[in-house]
Each structure stands twice: as C-alpha cells, then as structure tokens.
Motif scaffolding. Structure first.
Motif, PDB file in Angstrom:
ATOM      1  N   ASP A  62       0.833  -1.210   0.000  1.00 40.25           N
ATOM      2  CA  ASP A  62       0.000   0.000   0.000  1.00 40.25           C
ATOM      3  C   ASP A  62       0.866   1.258   0.000  1.00 40.25           C
ATOM      4  O   ASP A  62       0.572   2.227  -0.706  1.00 40.25           O
ATOM      5  N   GLN A  63       1.943   1.218   0.817  1.00 36.56           N
ATOM      6  CA  GLN A  63       2.822   2.383   0.931  1.00 36.56           C
ATOM      7  C   GLN A  63       3.568   2.658  -0.379  1.00 36.56           C
ATOM      8  O   GLN A  63       3.638   3.798  -0.841  1.00 36.56           O
ATOM      9  N   PHE A  64       4.139   1.599  -0.977  1.00 36.44           N
ATOM     10  CA  PHE A  64       4.864   1.750  -2.250  1.00 36.44           C
ATOM     11  C   PHE A  64       3.915   2.256  -3.350  1.00 36.44           C
ATOM     12  O   PHE A  64       4.268   3.146  -4.124  1.00 36.44           O
ATOM     13  N   LYS A  65       2.722   1.680  -3.387  1.00 36.40           N
ATOM     14  CA  LYS A  65       1.743   2.058  -4.413  1.00 36.40           C
ATOM     15  C   LYS A  65       1.352   3.536  -4.261  1.00 36.40           C
ATOM     16  O   LYS A  65       1.322   4.284  -5.245  1.00 36.40           O
ATOM     17  N   GLU A  66       1.070   3.943  -3.001  1.00 38.06           N
ATOM     18  CA  GLU A  66       0.702   5.340  -2.747  1.00 38.06           C
ATOM     19  C   GLU A  66       1.833   6.293  -3.145  1.00 38.06           C
ATOM     20  O   GLU A  66       1.599   7.335  -3.754  1.00 38.06           O
ATOM     21  N   THR A  67       3.071   5.921  -2.780  1.00 39.69           N
ATOM     22  CA  THR A  67       4.240   6.761  -3.087  1.00 39.69           C
ATOM     23  C   THR A  67       4.414   6.935  -4.595  1.00 39.69           C
ATOM     24  O   THR A  67       4.655   8.042  -5.091  1.00 39.69           O
ATOM     25  N   ILE A  68       4.289   5.827  -5.335  1.00 38.57           N
ATOM     26  CA  ILE A  68       4.431   5.859  -6.806  1.00 38.57           C
ATOM     27  C   ILE A  68       3.377   6.770  -7.428  1.00 38.57           C
ATOM     28  O   ILE A  68       3.677   7.601  -8.293  1.00 38.57           O
ATOM     29  N   LEU A  69       2.130   6.634  -6.961  1.00 37.38           N
ATOM     30  CA  LEU A  69       1.030   7.423  -7.527  1.00 37.38           C
ATOM     31  C   LEU A  69       1.110   8.902  -7.132  1.00 37.38           C
ATOM     32  O   LEU A  69       0.900   9.789  -7.957  1.00 37.38           O
ATOM     33  N   GLU A  70       1.460   9.150  -5.843  1.00 34.26           N
ATOM     34  CA  GLU A  70       1.540  10.533  -5.355  1.00 34.26           C
ATOM     35  C   GLU A  70       2.643  11.323  -6.051  1.00 34.26           C
ATOM     36  O   GLU A  70       2.506  12.514  -6.306  1.00 34.26           O
ATOM     37  N   GLY A  88      -1.922   1.376 -12.745  1.00 35.34           N
ATOM     38  CA  GLY A  88      -2.127   0.292 -13.707  1.00 35.34           C
ATOM     39  C   GLY A  88      -1.197  -0.867 -13.409  1.00 35.34           C
ATOM     40  O   GLY A  88      -0.603  -0.939 -12.326  1.00 35.34           O
ATOM     41  N   LEU A  89      -1.054  -1.757 -14.365  1.00 38.87           N
ATOM     42  CA  LEU A  89      -0.266  -2.976 -14.180  1.00 38.87           C
ATOM     43  C   LEU A  89       1.180  -2.696 -13.759  1.00 38.87           C
ATOM     44  O   LEU A  89       1.711  -3.347 -12.861  1.00 38.87           O
ATOM     45  N   GLY A  90       1.816  -1.702 -14.394  1.00 40.17           N
ATOM     46  CA  GLY A  90       3.208  -1.373 -14.068  1.00 40.17           C
ATOM     47  C   GLY A  90       3.381  -0.991 -12.611  1.00 40.17           C
ATOM     48  O   GLY A  90       4.313  -1.445 -11.932  1.00 40.17           O
ATOM     49  N   THR A  91       2.471  -0.167 -12.108  1.00 44.30           N
ATOM     50  CA  THR A  91       2.499   0.256 -10.692  1.00 44.30           C
ATOM     51  C   THR A  91       2.280  -0.936  -9.773  1.00 44.30           C
ATOM     52  O   THR A  91       2.988  -1.106  -8.774  1.00 44.30           O
ATOM     53  N   HIS A  92       1.309  -1.773 -10.118  1.00 41.28           N
ATOM     54  CA  HIS A  92       0.986  -2.935  -9.274  1.00 41.28           C
ATOM     55  C   HIS A  92       2.158  -3.913  -9.201  1.00 41.28           C
ATOM     56  O   HIS A  92       2.482  -4.435  -8.134  1.00 41.28           O
ATOM     57  N   VAL A  93       2.811  -4.184 -10.332  1.00 39.94           N
ATOM     58  CA  VAL A  93       3.955  -5.106 -10.372  1.00 39.94           C
ATOM     59  C   VAL A  93       5.137  -4.533  -9.580  1.00 39.94           C
ATOM     60  O   VAL A  93       5.755  -5.231  -8.766  1.00 39.94           O
ATOM     61  N   THR A  94       5.442  -3.250  -9.791  1.00 36.17           N
ATOM     62  CA  THR A  94       6.569  -2.612  -9.102  1.00 36.17           C
ATOM     63  C   THR A  94       6.366  -2.605  -7.595  1.00 36.17           C
ATOM     64  O   THR A  94       7.251  -3.010  -6.819  1.00 36.17           O
ATOM     65  N   ALA A  95       5.191  -2.163  -7.153  1.00 35.56           N
ATOM     66  CA  ALA A  95       4.894  -2.078  -5.715  1.00 35.56           C
ATOM     67  C   ALA A  95       4.871  -3.459  -5.069  1.00 35.56           C
ATOM     68  O   ALA A  95       5.376  -3.651  -3.962  1.00 35.56           O
ATOM     69  N   SER A  96       4.312  -4.438  -5.780  1.00 33.22           N
ATOM     70  CA  SER A  96       4.204  -5.785  -5.206  1.00 33.22           C
ATOM     71  C   SER A  96       5.557  -6.491  -5.135  1.00 33.22           C
ATOM     72  O   SER A  96       5.837  -7.218  -4.176  1.00 33.22           O
ATOM     73  N   VAL A 124       3.638 -10.534  -6.432  1.00 32.69           N
ATOM     74  CA  VAL A 124       3.216  -9.930  -7.701  1.00 32.69           C
ATOM     75  C   VAL A 124       1.895 -10.538  -8.167  1.00 32.69           C
ATOM     76  O   VAL A 124       0.927  -9.819  -8.467  1.00 32.69           O
ATOM     77  N   VAL A 125       1.835 -11.882  -8.211  1.00 32.65           N
ATOM     78  CA  VAL A 125       0.607 -12.568  -8.651  1.00 32.65           C
ATOM     79  C   VAL A 125      -0.552 -12.222  -7.711  1.00 32.65           C
ATOM     80  O   VAL A 125      -1.678 -11.956  -8.148  1.00 32.65           O
ATOM     81  N   LEU A 126      -0.259 -12.209  -6.390  1.00 28.63           N
ATOM     82  CA  LEU A 126      -1.290 -11.916  -5.389  1.00 28.63           C
ATOM     83  C   LEU A 126      -1.930 -10.544  -5.630  1.00 28.63           C
ATOM     84  O   LEU A 126      -3.150 -10.439  -5.759  1.00 28.63           O
ATOM     85  N   PHE A 127      -1.106  -9.510  -5.712  1.00 25.12           N
ATOM     86  CA  PHE A 127      -1.664  -8.151  -5.813  1.00 25.12           C
ATOM     87  C   PHE A 127      -2.186  -7.808  -7.205  1.00 25.12           C
ATOM     88  O   PHE A 127      -3.185  -7.093  -7.330  1.00 25.12           O
ATOM     89  N   VAL A 128      -1.518  -8.314  -8.243  1.00 25.45           N
ATOM     90  CA  VAL A 128      -2.027  -8.074  -9.610  1.00 25.45           C
ATOM     91  C   VAL A 128      -3.388  -8.760  -9.761  1.00 25.45           C
ATOM     92  O   VAL A 128      -4.336  -8.178 -10.292  1.00 25.45           O
ATOM     93  N   THR A 129      -3.491 -10.015  -9.278  1.00 23.23           N
ATOM     94  CA  THR A 129      -4.769 -10.739  -9.325  1.00 23.23           C
ATOM     95  C   THR A 129      -5.819 -10.029  -8.479  1.00 23.23           C
ATOM     96  O   THR A 129      -6.975  -9.884  -8.882  1.00 23.23           O
TER      97      THR A 129
END
Length: 317
Positions: free
Chosen positions: A209-217, A224-232, A301-306
């Motif tokens: 959640d923290q990595f995803k928020e940081t990337i988006l902010e 999208g997929l790139g953000t989800h894969v990187t953060a996960s 990666v599979v967990l969060f992308v799914t």
C-alpha cells in the motif's frame, strides 16, 4: 464491504499460492538441509568409501554433502521423485490459502476501511503495519493445521521410502496427525506461524500500500499494471527479508519427527533457533533465502495483480 474483501483476498491468494507452489517446496527442502536430527540413514552424508588392500578392507569416513542451491535442489527433486513432486502438498496449499490468507486479507481490508481517514482518504504507515500484524496473527492461528500438513507433505520425499509419511491429501494428513499425535500436533509451531504471519502480513500488505501510494503521489506511474507489479515486487522483497529466519525455524519445528517415548529434537522455537545457530552458524537462519525471494517476489506480484483485477471484476457487487 467486509465479506467482499475476504472473497477478493481469498481468490487472489489461492491463485498466487498454487502458481508459486514449486518454489515454496524447493524453499522448504533447502531450509531442511544440514539439519542433524534426521534418522541416521538420511543424515546429510554421502556413502562411505570402501577399498581393499590384500585381505584387509578399509572404510573411509562418510563425507558431509555440500549444500546445494535452489536450481540443483529442483533438478534433483524432479530426477528422484518425478515432475509431479514439484506439486507435493498442493492440496494443503489450497486449504492454507483458503483459511490463512482469506482471513488475513479480509481482516486487513476491514481494518483499513475502518482506520482510513475519511477526510484525506489516507492511512498512516504505522496504522497499516498495526493492521497487518493483527490480521496476520489471526489468519495464521486459523490456518496452522494446513500449514503443518503442507510442510510435512513437501518434506516427505527427502526421506527413504520406508520412513515417509505418505499422506494422500491434506485431509488425510490432518486426520492422521490428530489420531497418531493428538489434536495439539495440528498447532505445532503455531507461535512461529503466528509470528511469521504477523511479519509477512505487516511487511507485505503495508509496504505494498505504501509503495503504491508513493508511486502514484509522486506521479512516477499511473495506476495500472506497471504500478501494481513494481509495488508488489518491492513488498515481496521486504516480506522475504523480514520473515526468512522465522520461516526456517517454523519449517524445522513443524517437520520434526517425535518418536513415542523419545525426547523431541527441539523443545520449542527458541531451542530450535539456538541449536540451528550453534550447529550451522547464524546465516543458517537465511537458508532458502534465494528461493524465498524467488517465491515471495512472484507470489506477491501474482497476489496483488490478481487482487486488483478481482476487485475490478467485483466492483459492482
């Protein structure tokens, strides 16, 4: 909303668990390498060498086997036990994810919804970690019987045929353990499972959640997929580093064979940790780290992308 979080988390966890099961199996086999409480025929030794001079037969001392890496462990496993062996204990993985991960993912979602600031729509990292610790601990307590069964089923193939437990399925494993060793054996190593799950859930879910928020902010990527894969993947690395020592001890305690009337090889988690470090050095607690990160990365990666895709599919429900 609450039930939906459990369903979404459960579906994503089962898919992730099954797709990365072979990596988890290799990790378990590596974590048991060098353990010195195995039955004598399967101690980590190569056969003794014998040679003859005249009428005298000389027997050289047995040579300790060198520890091997994840690829060699996987190749040897397939050669000795067949390709299907890579999915030994997969029924236990399905049950474990159904009980443990569905509970932890659902509870985390409930706590996140409850603790997110209604004005800013954000949740402090400390609160995310707290939610992960609570959700992971409860999920692990619920899923421990399946966890013990999974470790035993994954480790079984390394024993000689006569000493294998040969569980037919996770139900057979749990039933036989309860009959032969008592119901309490289903919660063997539960303190370790709970500690590990608290570490994994807090580090995995909170950091995702923290990595995803940081990337988006910071506008590094769009949602999208790139953000989800990187953060996960980043979250998977954090979870692997945090949990590996507890995971090694958990695997050994759950897999130990307790003979009737005999003293157990380990008195508990701390005893196992001390014996492991004394016999094999502190880095023994990071045995199987390469397959752990090799599994934890793809699993996360599979967990969060799914999970993100399942959320999109179920958003109208």
């Amino acid at each position: 909303m609450g039930v939906k979080g459990f369903v979404e988390g459960g579906i994503a966890s089962i898919i992730a668990g099954c797709s990365t099961h072979p990596l988890d199996l290799i990790k378990v086999r590596m974590q048991l390498q060098g353990e010195n409480n195995l039955p004598k025929p399967v101690q980590n030794l190569r056969p003794a060498l014998a040679f003859q001079t005249g009428s005298t037969v000389h027997v050289a001392a047995a040579i300790p086997q060198t520890r091997v890496g994840p690829i060699a462990v996987g190749v040897r496993l397939v050669q000795q036990e067949g390709l299907a062996a890579l999915f030994s204990g997969v029924s236990a993985t399905v049950l474990r994810q159904t009980l443990y991960s569905t509970t932890r993912m659902g509870l985390y979602d409930v706590l996140k919804t409850k603790w997110t600031d209604s004005v800013t729509g954000t949740m402090p990292l400390s609160r995310k970690i707290e939610a992960g610790l609570i959700a992971g601990g409860i999920g692990a307590a619920v899923g421990n019987p399946a966890d013990v069964a999974m470790v035993r089923m994954q480790a079984d193939g390394r024993l000689p045929p006569a000493q294998r437990r040969n569980y037919k399925s996770v139900v057979d494993a749990i039933t036989r353990m309860a009959k032969q060793e008592g119901v309490t054996s289903l919660w063997r190593g539960s303190s370790l499972t709970v500690n590990r799950a608290m570490l994994v859930t807090a580090s995995q879910l909170a950091s995702y959640d923290q990595f995803k928020e940081t990337i988006l902010e910071n506008g590094m990527m769009r949602d999208g997929l790139g953000t989800h894969v990187t953060a996960s993947f980043a979250a998977g690395f954090v979870a692997a580093v945090a949990s590996n020592p507890v995971d090694v001890i958990k695997t050994r305690v759950m897999n130990m064979r307790v003979e009737p009337g005999a003293t157990p090889p380990y008195a508990g988690a701390l005893d196992c940790a001390l014996k492991t470090v004394r016999a094999e050095g502190p880095m023994a607690l990071y045995k199987g780290f390469i397959p752990t990160i090799s599994r934890q990365g793809p699993f996360t990666v599979v967990l969060f992308v799914t999970l993100e895709q399942v959320r999109k599919l179920l958003k109208d429900f």
